[in-house]
Design a protein around this motif. Sequence first.
Motif, mmCIF file in Angstrom:
data_model
loop_
_atom_site.group_PDB
_atom_site.id
_atom_site.type_symbol
_atom_site.label_atom_id
_atom_site.label_comp_id
_atom_site.label_asym_id
_atom_site.label_seq_id
_atom_site.Cartn_x
_atom_site.Cartn_y
_atom_site.Cartn_z
ATOM 1 N N VAL A 47 -6.238 -8.439 9.345
ATOM 2 C CA VAL A 47 -5.882 -7.103 8.858
ATOM 3 C C VAL A 47 -5.458 -7.196 7.405
ATOM 4 C CG1 VAL A 47 -3.461 -7.289 9.586
ATOM 5 C CG2 VAL A 47 -4.514 -5.026 9.362
ATOM 6 N N GLY A 48 -5.717 -6.131 6.658
ATOM 7 C CA GLY A 48 -5.333 -6.098 5.254
ATOM 8 C C GLY A 48 -5.135 -4.669 4.784
ATOM 9 N N TYR A 49 -4.457 -4.532 3.651
ATOM 10 C CA TYR A 49 -4.202 -3.214 3.053
ATOM 11 C C TYR A 49 -4.944 -3.161 1.725
ATOM 12 C CZ TYR A 49 -1.652 0.487 0.562
ATOM 13 O OH TYR A 49 -1.323 1.607 -0.151
ATOM 14 N N GLY A 50 -5.700 -2.069 1.513
ATOM 15 C CA GLY A 50 -6.482 -1.976 0.290
ATOM 16 C C GLY A 50 -6.661 -0.554 -0.181
ATOM 17 N N LEU A 51 -7.491 -0.410 -1.213
ATOM 18 C CA LEU A 51 -7.780 0.889 -1.818
ATOM 19 C C LEU A 51 -9.280 1.136 -1.832
ATOM 20 C CD1 LEU A 51 -5.362 0.809 -4.901
ATOM 21 C CD2 LEU A 51 -5.061 2.135 -2.793
ATOM 22 N N VAL A 52 -9.654 2.367 -1.519
ATOM 23 C CA VAL A 52 -11.045 2.802 -1.617
ATOM 24 C C VAL A 52 -11.146 3.736 -2.813
ATOM 25 C CG1 VAL A 52 -12.873 4.154 -0.534
ATOM 26 C CG2 VAL A 52 -11.556 2.532 0.827
ATOM 27 N N VAL A 53 -12.061 3.450 -3.712
ATOM 28 C CA VAL A 53 -12.217 4.240 -4.935
ATOM 29 C C VAL A 53 -13.588 4.914 -4.936
ATOM 30 C CG1 VAL A 53 -10.677 2.729 -6.219
ATOM 31 C CG2 VAL A 53 -13.130 2.266 -6.221
ATOM 32 N N GLY A 54 -13.764 5.840 -5.888
ATOM 33 C CA GLY A 54 -15.056 6.501 -6.047
ATOM 34 C C GLY A 54 -15.261 7.693 -5.151
ATOM 35 N N LEU A 55 -14.190 8.239 -4.589
ATOM 36 C CA LEU A 55 -14.324 9.398 -3.714
ATOM 37 C C LEU A 55 -14.468 10.673 -4.543
ATOM 38 C CD1 LEU A 55 -11.565 8.454 -1.104
ATOM 39 C CD2 LEU A 55 -14.021 7.993 -0.997
ATOM 40 N N SER A 70 0.513 1.947 -4.991
ATOM 41 C CA SER A 70 -0.513 0.899 -4.904
ATOM 42 C C SER A 70 -1.434 0.928 -6.123
ATOM 43 C CB SER A 70 -1.332 1.077 -3.628
ATOM 44 O OG SER A 70 -0.519 0.987 -2.478
ATOM 45 N N ILE A 71 -1.778 2.130 -6.585
ATOM 46 C CA ILE A 71 -2.640 2.241 -7.767
ATOM 47 C C ILE A 71 -1.936 1.672 -8.991
ATOM 48 C CG2 ILE A 71 -3.832 3.861 -9.284
ATOM 49 C CD1 ILE A 71 -4.166 5.706 -6.853
ATOM 50 N N VAL A 72 -0.651 2.012 -9.137
ATOM 51 C CA VAL A 72 0.117 1.507 -10.276
ATOM 52 C C VAL A 72 0.185 -0.017 -10.250
ATOM 53 C CG1 VAL A 72 2.395 1.465 -11.348
ATOM 54 C CG2 VAL A 72 1.454 3.621 -10.518
ATOM 55 N N ASN A 73 0.470 -0.578 -9.081
ATOM 56 C CA ASN A 73 0.563 -2.032 -8.967
ATOM 57 C C ASN A 73 -0.772 -2.702 -9.263
ATOM 58 O OD1 ASN A 73 3.241 -1.761 -8.250
ATOM 59 N ND2 ASN A 73 2.837 -1.880 -6.045
ATOM 60 N N MET A 74 -1.872 -2.083 -8.809
ATOM 61 C CA MET A 74 -3.193 -2.657 -9.058
ATOM 62 C C MET A 74 -3.505 -2.654 -10.553
ATOM 63 S SD MET A 74 -6.927 -1.171 -8.014
ATOM 64 C CE MET A 74 -6.639 0.180 -9.160
ATOM 65 N N LEU A 75 -3.208 -1.530 -11.227
ATOM 66 C CA LEU A 75 -3.509 -1.445 -12.647
ATOM 67 C C LEU A 75 -2.665 -2.407 -13.469
ATOM 68 C CD1 LEU A 75 -3.932 2.432 -13.044
ATOM 69 C CD2 LEU A 75 -5.712 0.684 -12.922
ATOM 70 N N LYS A 76 -1.449 -2.703 -12.994
ATOM 71 C CA LYS A 76 -0.604 -3.659 -13.699
ATOM 72 C C LYS A 76 -1.242 -5.033 -13.745
ATOM 73 C CE LYS A 76 4.008 -1.665 -13.039
ATOM 74 N NZ LYS A 76 5.337 -1.837 -12.384
ATOM 75 N N PHE A 78 -4.212 -5.659 -14.160
ATOM 76 C CA PHE A 78 -5.243 -5.639 -15.195
ATOM 77 C C PHE A 78 -4.639 -5.318 -16.561
ATOM 78 C CE2 PHE A 78 -7.592 -4.720 -11.288
ATOM 79 C CZ PHE A 78 -8.629 -5.641 -11.384
ATOM 80 N N GLY A 79 -3.312 -5.311 -16.634
ATOM 81 C CA GLY A 79 -2.647 -5.066 -17.900
ATOM 82 C C GLY A 79 -2.595 -3.616 -18.309
ATOM 83 N N VAL A 80 -2.778 -2.713 -17.369
ATOM 84 C CA VAL A 80 -2.748 -1.286 -17.667
ATOM 85 C C VAL A 80 -1.446 -0.707 -17.147
ATOM 86 C CG1 VAL A 80 -3.878 0.936 -17.333
ATOM 87 C CG2 VAL A 80 -5.252 -1.146 -17.518
ATOM 88 N N MET A 81 -0.673 -0.099 -18.035
ATOM 89 C CA MET A 81 0.584 0.527 -17.657
ATOM 90 C C MET A 81 0.376 2.037 -17.607
ATOM 91 S SD MET A 81 2.274 -2.215 -17.351
ATOM 92 C CE MET A 81 3.889 -1.510 -17.006
ATOM 93 N N ILE A 82 0.893 2.671 -16.566
ATOM 94 C CA ILE A 82 0.660 4.091 -16.372
ATOM 95 C C ILE A 82 1.905 4.744 -15.812
ATOM 96 C CG2 ILE A 82 -0.272 3.799 -14.046
ATOM 97 C CD1 ILE A 82 -2.227 6.076 -14.679
ATOM 98 N N ASN A 83 2.092 6.020 -16.149
ATOM 99 C CA ASN A 83 3.210 6.804 -15.635
ATOM 100 C C ASN A 83 2.798 7.421 -14.303
ATOM 101 O OD1 ASN A 83 5.336 8.497 -15.117
ATOM 102 N ND2 ASN A 83 5.469 9.291 -17.210
ATOM 103 N N THR A 84 3.567 7.159 -13.274
ATOM 104 C CA THR A 84 3.201 7.661 -11.942
ATOM 105 C C THR A 84 3.157 9.175 -11.882
ATOM 106 O OG1 THR A 84 5.524 7.555 -11.261
ATOM 107 C CG2 THR A 84 4.157 5.630 -10.802
ATOM 108 N N SER A 85 3.932 9.855 -12.705
ATOM 109 C CA SER A 85 3.949 11.320 -12.669
ATOM 110 C C SER A 85 2.644 11.913 -13.185
ATOM 111 C CB SER A 85 5.126 11.853 -13.488
ATOM 112 O OG SER A 85 5.007 11.476 -14.854
ATOM 113 N N GLN A 86 1.887 11.157 -13.947
ATOM 114 C CA GLN A 86 0.630 11.644 -14.493
ATOM 115 C C GLN A 86 -0.579 11.256 -13.640
ATOM 116 O OE1 GLN A 86 0.596 9.898 -18.383
ATOM 117 N NE2 GLN A 86 2.019 11.417 -19.254
#
Length: 373
Positions: A47-55, A70-76, A78-86
């Motif tokens: 079993v695993g936890y993941g993300l499906v993209v392209g919907l 999960s999206i924020v953690n994934m982007l981190k 790759f060196g991408v910082m993002i505001n969760t409110s946006q």
Amino acid sequence: MRKLIAMFLVAMLAVGMAIPAIAAPAQVSTRIKDVAKVQGVRSNQLVGYGLVVGLAGTGDSDKSTFTVQSIVNMLKTFGVMINTSQLKPKNIAAVMVTATLPPFAKSGDAVDITVSSMGDAKSLQGGTLLQTPLRAANGQVYAVGQGPLSTGGFAVGAGGASQQKNFPTVGNIPSGAMVEREVPMPFTDKNNEKLTLTLNRPDFTTASRISEAIDQRFGQITTAKDPGTVLVNIPYYYSDNIVGFVASMEELAITPDSVARVVINERTGTVVIGSNVAIDEVAVAQGGLTIKIGRTTDVSQPPSFSDGRTVVTTETTVEAKEEPAGLIVLPASANVGDVVAALNAVGATPRDIISILQAIKAAGALHAELQIM
């Protein structure tokens, strides 16, 4: 309404309505590999936890906070910082990924995976699963899944109307996971001298027959330890070819035994009767009772120039008709075909047979386990 009048075993036993019957064929010989398996040879769940993209806007809403995190953690990573409110994750869905790791799977083998939405996504159709580690119960990663999903269904809607086929929030990826680690699977003892057979359905007689069949082929090398276990000593001349020994042993034919059982499915109206079901002599009487209730409407018209009023009246008629009951004796028999033939002779419909069998069991004349599904 049809009604079963009585069943007798020394005295009359009243019964109600019932269900259709199918008789199972007599037992035949089967291979050992079909009734038993080598202990230690098994699959493992991952079993695993993941993300499906392209919907296409059918993913999770921003109310699914775990998806946003999960999206924020994934982007981190790759060196991408993002505001969760946006962040608006409508094109992404959080999913649980499950797979079954077959026995003796090697590193680099591919296995199928199932992807299931765990948020409020409307559909996973057209999505792609990002790289997802799949772990076993011990917490170790044994496979990694990734790839485009196939949902086998759809969900569309517009103007307040919607149409759905199957479950678009669950998808499959054939050969979507790559095995990264092998699971140790010893099926013999440390010295490669013994192995254990485990019966799928523990039974004293079947275990004894398996032991006898193997001994007749290879000599006295087995011990039936209990109804579910047979210990096997590997012959010395097979010490370098254990796989060949197991293959030869599994191909041996035996006749498995089982408990006499009558299985009843009241929802579908099906009865399956085992070939070793026995029945004592019992008498069955069946009759049919039909009740018909009719209503007629009449108008009562008063005479001319009277002070009376026109009144509508209803007249009810009741008609009852009972057919003569047919009495037949079911002879003591160990042949299920005789039982079914006798029940058909008494005029029992398929839906009557279940109640008849239940009543015979209650009377103590049916020597079998009655299992109701």
